[in-house]
Design a protein around this motif. Sequence first.
Motif, mmCIF file in Angstrom:
data_model
loop_
_atom_site.group_PDB
_atom_site.id
_atom_site.type_symbol
_atom_site.label_atom_id
_atom_site.label_comp_id
_atom_site.label_asym_id
_atom_site.label_seq_id
_atom_site.Cartn_x
_atom_site.Cartn_y
_atom_site.Cartn_z
ATOM 1 N N ILE A 187 0.853 -1.189 0.000
ATOM 2 C CA ILE A 187 0.000 0.000 0.000
ATOM 3 C C ILE A 187 0.886 1.234 0.000
ATOM 4 N N ASP A 188 0.632 2.142 -0.908
ATOM 5 C CA ASP A 188 1.416 3.374 -1.014
ATOM 6 C C ASP A 188 0.776 4.451 -0.144
ATOM 7 N N PRO A 189 1.460 4.909 0.898
ATOM 8 C CA PRO A 189 0.856 5.942 1.763
ATOM 9 C C PRO A 189 0.593 7.242 1.015
ATOM 10 N N LEU A 225 -2.782 13.281 8.680
ATOM 11 C CA LEU A 225 -3.704 12.631 9.620
ATOM 12 C C LEU A 225 -4.340 13.644 10.558
ATOM 13 N N LEU A 226 -3.542 14.568 11.075
ATOM 14 C CA LEU A 226 -4.098 15.588 11.967
ATOM 15 C C LEU A 226 -5.089 16.475 11.221
ATOM 16 N N TRP A 227 -4.731 16.847 9.983
ATOM 17 C CA TRP A 227 -5.622 17.685 9.176
ATOM 18 C C TRP A 227 -6.929 16.959 8.887
ATOM 19 N N ALA A 228 -6.840 15.689 8.455
ATOM 20 C CA ALA A 228 -8.039 14.924 8.100
ATOM 21 C C ALA A 228 -8.924 14.697 9.319
ATOM 22 N N VAL A 286 -11.526 5.139 7.007
ATOM 23 C CA VAL A 286 -10.736 3.921 6.780
ATOM 24 C C VAL A 286 -9.351 4.280 6.252
ATOM 25 N N LEU A 287 -9.281 5.271 5.368
ATOM 26 C CA LEU A 287 -7.981 5.721 4.867
ATOM 27 C C LEU A 287 -7.112 6.228 6.007
ATOM 28 N N ARG A 288 -7.720 6.931 6.951
ATOM 29 C CA ARG A 288 -6.953 7.417 8.109
ATOM 30 C C ARG A 288 -6.443 6.269 8.953
ATOM 31 N N VAL A 289 -7.251 5.232 9.096
ATOM 32 C CA VAL A 289 -6.806 4.047 9.841
ATOM 33 C C VAL A 289 -5.603 3.415 9.148
ATOM 34 N N GLN A 290 -5.696 3.233 7.824
ATOM 35 C CA GLN A 290 -4.598 2.622 7.070
ATOM 36 C C GLN A 290 -3.337 3.471 7.151
ATOM 37 N N LEU A 348 0.290 2.382 8.642
ATOM 38 C CA LEU A 348 1.524 2.451 7.872
ATOM 39 C C LEU A 348 2.566 3.330 8.545
ATOM 40 N N LEU A 349 2.110 4.440 9.099
ATOM 41 C CA LEU A 349 3.029 5.338 9.789
ATOM 42 C C LEU A 349 3.632 4.651 11.010
ATOM 43 N N ARG A 350 2.805 3.917 11.759
ATOM 44 C CA ARG A 350 3.283 3.182 12.920
ATOM 45 C C ARG A 350 4.339 2.150 12.504
ATOM 46 N N GLU A 351 4.053 1.413 11.414
ATOM 47 C CA GLU A 351 4.984 0.382 10.962
ATOM 48 C C GLU A 351 6.295 0.982 10.472
ATOM 49 N N ARG A 352 6.227 2.174 9.879
ATOM 50 C CA ARG A 352 7.444 2.828 9.414
ATOM 51 C C ARG A 352 8.278 3.354 10.581
ATOM 52 N N LEU A 353 7.626 3.699 11.668
ATOM 53 C CA LEU A 353 8.343 4.259 12.812
ATOM 54 C C LEU A 353 9.036 3.187 13.639
ATOM 55 N N ASP A 354 8.521 1.949 13.630
ATOM 56 C CA ASP A 354 9.121 0.885 14.443
ATOM 57 C C ASP A 354 10.601 0.687 14.137
ATOM 58 N N PRO A 355 11.003 0.491 12.868
ATOM 59 C CA PRO A 355 12.426 0.317 12.608
ATOM 60 C C PRO A 355 13.251 1.564 12.900
ATOM 61 N N VAL A 356 12.639 2.743 12.757
ATOM 62 C CA VAL A 356 13.350 3.986 13.070
ATOM 63 C C VAL A 356 13.649 4.046 14.561
ATOM 64 N N GLN A 357 12.652 3.681 15.394
ATOM 65 C CA GLN A 357 12.860 3.707 16.835
ATOM 66 C C GLN A 357 13.869 2.643 17.266
ATOM 67 N N LEU A 358 13.777 1.448 16.660
ATOM 68 C CA LEU A 358 14.722 0.390 17.003
ATOM 69 C C LEU A 358 16.142 0.821 16.686
ATOM 70 N N ARG A 359 16.358 1.413 15.516
ATOM 71 C CA ARG A 359 17.692 1.876 15.152
ATOM 72 C C ARG A 359 18.182 2.941 16.126
ATOM 73 N N ALA A 360 17.271 3.815 16.564
ATOM 74 C CA ALA A 360 17.648 4.846 17.524
ATOM 75 C C ALA A 360 18.088 4.226 18.843
ATOM 76 N N VAL A 361 17.364 3.204 19.302
ATOM 77 C CA VAL A 361 17.735 2.517 20.539
ATOM 78 C C VAL A 361 19.101 1.854 20.386
ATOM 79 N N GLU A 362 19.307 1.178 19.272
ATOM 80 C CA GLU A 362 20.583 0.487 19.053
ATOM 81 C C GLU A 362 21.734 1.485 18.942
#
Length: 274
Positions: free
Chosen positions: A24-26, A67-70, A87-91, A95-109
Amino acid sequence: MPRTRKKGPELTRTRRPAQRLSGIDPHALSARLYELHNEASKRPDARDAAQEALSRWPGDAAFYNVLLWAQQHAEHLVGQEAQEASVLRVQLSQLLRERLDPVQLRAVEDARAAGATWERLAPALAVDSVTGAFNKARRLAVTVRGLAEDRRSPEAARALEARIAAEALERQRREEAEDARYPLVQAAARRVLAAYERSELCTQPEDYWITELAEVIDDRTNPLERANLALILRNATAEIYRNTRHTDREAAATDEAGQALEAAASLTHPPRTS
């Protein structure tokens, strides 16, 4: 005599792994949100506020702001449009949550590699103990690097760590094995390149791997690079054999070139079965 009740089959609850969105393309989700609001603003009964809101659209790529605007202007949509936009806001949120997970993990490491203690990371991870910070980081690693069936649990974290360690050990063993036979692979590669320079191989001007082999053969400085030479040589020989299926030429024009090609293939390809 009291009647005994028969026990029915025991019901067990299967814990299914968390699913992740894919394919899915955000940007498309964001653009569709804008399209819905833009269409609503053009209706005869549209309020001025709906039209004014579009002038403050944050842009398709600013996902969090979208998301905040919508959310702020959700009341401008009704019926099916309101449903689709929600539904688009949910998706987009997922997607934003999933993109942030690896960013946060890298920051922790990176923080740990720089010497930050778990005591310092705990408040940053919104937990109140060293154990909580450590476990949250492990669960995050499972989410980012785990398999689809893994769960965010200490057991899954331990299994993931064991799997990563086993993969690292296997990779090290493979690199050591490739490093040991590197002189043979390099010699075979030089023979293939010599035949290539004499125009004795079935190559095409657009061939990639034979050119790549010529460019990297002399700069292999570490075990990983030396191990990769075998892969490049394998792809180069496969490229040459593949060319024969699209032309009326043989893979090699001379016996010497044919022997070089066969020697390279025997080193880098699994034995052929009849």
